[in-house]
Design a protein around this motif. Structure first.
Motif, short mmCIF file in Angstrom:
data_model
loop_
_atom_site.label_atom_id
_atom_site.label_comp_id
_atom_site.label_asym_id
_atom_site.label_seq_id
_atom_site.Cartn_x
_atom_site.Cartn_y
_atom_site.Cartn_z
N PRO A 148 9.39 2.49 -4.57
CA PRO A 148 8.98 1.36 -3.74
C PRO A 148 8.39 1.82 -2.41
CG PRO A 148 11.37 1.58 -3.73
CD PRO A 148 10.85 2.60 -4.69
N GLN A 150 6.72 0.43 1.36
CA GLN A 150 6.56 -0.70 2.27
C GLN A 150 5.13 -0.69 2.78
OE1 GLN A 150 9.20 -3.05 2.97
NE2 GLN A 150 7.30 -4.15 3.46
N ALA A 155 5.64 -8.50 2.95
CA ALA A 155 7.07 -8.66 3.21
C ALA A 155 7.92 -7.76 2.32
CB ALA A 155 7.46 -10.12 3.03
N ASP A 156 7.60 -7.71 1.03
CA ASP A 156 8.46 -7.00 0.08
C ASP A 156 7.87 -5.64 -0.31
OD1 ASP A 156 10.21 -9.20 -0.04
OD2 ASP A 156 8.90 -10.18 -1.52
N PRO A 157 8.74 -4.64 -0.52
CA PRO A 157 8.26 -3.33 -0.99
C PRO A 157 7.63 -3.47 -2.38
CG PRO A 157 10.51 -3.18 -0.17
CD PRO A 157 10.19 -4.64 -0.28
#
Length: 294
Positions: A148, A150, A155-157
Motif C-alpha cells: 500500500p 499513500q 484519502a486511502d492508501p
C-alpha cells in the motif's frame, strides 16, 4: 527543415517513426522537446504517443538502435509497442530483419531481441520483470508487492506492485474495472509522486477477467492514458504472477483499449515475451519550422 516520417501503431499505441539510419546529427538536434510536443499534438500536429528514431549501428551483432521520446518531449528507456513498430518500419525500409532468426536492437534499457512470427505478428524478448526497488525506481528498501502506498491528495492508501521492465511501473489490481476519470486522476498523482518515484512511473490499472486474461489501462508518464502499452502488459502479468494471479509459462492475453497483446513469462523469471501486431497508418513530410511556429 523538412522531416519525412511514417506513422505506425501497435494496438492503438501510436508513434511517429523517423528514418535516421545514417545517424544524422541534424535530426537529433531538430527534435528538441518543444518540437516533439508539437509533432505529437493530436489537433495541431501529426498526433502520437511518442517519436521513434531508427538508427543503424556498425555492430553486426546489434545492427540497429532505437531513440525514443515521449509525447511531452522527454526521453524514455524503451517502449514495447514502439519496438514492434520499429521492427515493422525497418522491414518496410528494406532492412533484412524478416529473414533473421532474431534482430537485436539497442535501447535505453539495453539490447532487446525481436522476430517475426509465421503469423506476421512480432515477438519482442522484453526485459525480465524485476521487483528490486532499484530497477522499479521506487524509493523503498524492500520490494513492493501488493504494497500500500499513500498518494498525495487521496484519502486511502492504494495497494500495488512496483516492477521494473526496462522502465518503471506500478500496477494496481482491482476486482472492478477502473473508470476513465479514476485512471486520469490517480494515474497523474502517482506518476508525479516524486518522493516515492523520483523518476516518475507508469501506472497500470488492471483487472483479471479470466484465468488467462487481464484487462489493463496504463497511464504513461509523460503521455497520460494510452490505448496500449507493451512494457505495461509485461509489468501487469509480472505483477500478477508475483501476487499469485497467474502462472509462469502461461500465455496471458492482455486486453487493452486499443487491442489485445499476448505475454509469456518463463519459469523463475527466465524470460519475458511480448507478442502483437504493428500497423502502418500513413506517411508524409512535415516542415518543422512551420510546425514549431504554429
Amino acid at each position: 527543415m523538412k522531416l519525412p516520417f511514417v506513422k505506425y501503431h501497435g494496438a492503438g499505441n501510436d508513434f511517429i517513426l523517423v528514418d535516421n539510419r545514417g545517424d544524422d546529427r541534424r535530426i537529433w538536434d531538430a527534435l528538441e522537446p518543444g518540437t516533439i510536443r508539437a509533432l505529437c499534438a493530436r489537433h495541431h500536429g501529426i498526433g502520437a504517443d511518442g517519436i521513434i528514431l531508427a538508427v543503424k549501428s556498425d555492430r553486426a551483432e546489434v545492427p540497429y538502435s532505437m531513440g525514443y521520446f515521449n509525447a511531452d518531449g522527454s526521453p524514455a528507456e524503451m517502449c514495447g509497442n514502439g519496438l514492434r513498430c520499429l521492427v515493422r518500419f525497418l522491414d518496410d525500409l528494406g532492412e533484412p530483419v524478416r529473414g533473421m532468426e532474431e534482430v537485436r536492437i539497442l535501447t535505453g534499457a539495453g539490447e532487446i531481441a525481436a522476430r517475426f512470427t509465421p503469423e506476421d505478428t512480432i515477438q519482442i524478448a522484453m526485459p525480465i520483470p524485476s521487483f528490486d526497488p532499484r530497477d522499479a525506481k521506487i524509493a523503498l528498501d524492500q520490494p513492493a508487492v501488493s504494497h500500500p502506498i499513500q498518494v498525495p491528495g487521496l484519502a486511502d492508501p492504494l495497494p500495488g506492485t512496483a516492477v521494473g521492465v526496462g522502465n518503471p511501473h506500478f500496477v494496481l489490481y482491482s476486482s472492478e474495472m477502473w473508470e476513465g476519470d479514476e485512471v486520469h486522476e490517480i494515474g497523474h498523482r502517482i506518476a508525479l509522486h516524486r518522493d516515492l518515484f523520483p523518476e516518475g512511473v507508469n501506472v497500470g490499472f488492471a483487472r483479471k477477467e479470466a484465468p488467462d486474461t487481464v484487462a489493463l489501462v496504463v497511464y504513461e508518464r509523460g503521455v497520460g492514458p494510452t490505448l496500449a502499452c507493451g512494457s505495461g502488459a509485461i509489468a501487469a502479468v509480472g505483477a500478477g504472477i508475483a501476487e499469485g494471479r497467474f502462472e509462469f509459462e502461461q500465455r496471458v492475453h492482455v486486453r487493452m483499449p486499443g487491442g489485445m497483446l499476448h505475454v509469456i513469462i518463463g519459469k523463475e523469471w527466465r524470460y519475458a515475451v511480448l507478442e502483437g501486431d504493428a500497423v502502418k497508418v500513413f506517411e508524409g513530410e512535415v516542415d518543422l519550422a512551420t510546425l514549431s511556429s504554429g
